[in-house]
Design an enzyme around this catalytic site. Structure first.
Site, PDB file in Angstrom:
ATOM      1  N   TYR A  64      40.384  37.025  24.497  1.00 55.38           N
ATOM      2  CA  TYR A  64      39.034  37.352  24.067  1.00 55.38           C
ATOM      3  C   TYR A  64      39.032  38.718  23.391  1.00 55.38           C
ATOM      4  O   TYR A  64      39.645  39.661  23.884  1.00 55.38           O
ATOM      5  CB  TYR A  64      38.077  37.392  25.269  1.00 55.38           C
ATOM      6  CG  TYR A  64      37.935  36.064  25.967  1.00 55.38           C
ATOM      7  CD1 TYR A  64      37.000  35.137  25.526  1.00 55.38           C
ATOM      8  CD2 TYR A  64      38.742  35.731  27.044  1.00 55.38           C
ATOM      9  CE1 TYR A  64      36.861  33.909  26.156  1.00 55.38           C
ATOM     10  CE2 TYR A  64      38.612  34.508  27.679  1.00 55.38           C
ATOM     11  CZ  TYR A  64      37.675  33.608  27.235  1.00 55.38           C
ATOM     12  OH  TYR A  64      37.543  32.390  27.856  1.00 55.38           O
ATOM     13  N   ASP A  84      30.982  28.919  24.145  1.00 59.03           N
ATOM     14  CA  ASP A  84      29.592  29.131  24.531  1.00 59.03           C
ATOM     15  C   ASP A  84      28.721  29.346  23.307  1.00 59.03           C
ATOM     16  O   ASP A  84      29.206  29.688  22.231  1.00 59.03           O
ATOM     17  CB  ASP A  84      29.480  30.364  25.445  1.00 59.03           C
ATOM     18  CG  ASP A  84      30.195  30.158  26.771  1.00 59.03           C
ATOM     19  OD1 ASP A  84      30.259  29.010  27.219  1.00 59.03           O
ATOM     20  OD2 ASP A  84      30.679  31.158  27.339  1.00 59.03           O
TER      21      ASP A  84
END
Length: 84
Positions: A67, A2
């Site tokens: 993450y 992203d």
């Protein structure tokens, strides 16, 4: 990834026209990676390339994502020593 997100060791899919005999001498695609790297910024590197079926899509073949979120200590109400 992203917008505004960094990644490390990311697998990507790319369709390239490559002579199939290249894989005989260089199965890990290091020569192809070096050729690609000549066109990329210094902070982006390709380490290898592999021949895959046309149907391969890295995003769908992924079996694990990890993450890590890094927050400034001030956001958590902590000083530079990690104390409140």
């Amino acid at each position: 990834t992203d917008k505004g997100v960094s990644s490390l060791a990311t697998v990507v899919s790319a369709r390239l026209e490559v002579d199939v005999t290249v894989w005989d001498e260089d199965p890990e695609g290091r020569r192809i990676a070096a050729d690609i790297n000549r066109h990329l910024p210094e902070h982006v590197r390709v380490f290898g390339a592999y021949s895959t079926p046309k149907s391969f899509q890295a995003r769908r073949a992924c079996v694990k994502r990890t993450y890590d979120y890094l927050l400034p200590a001030k956001c958590l109400g902590l000083n530079e020593n990690g104390e409140r």
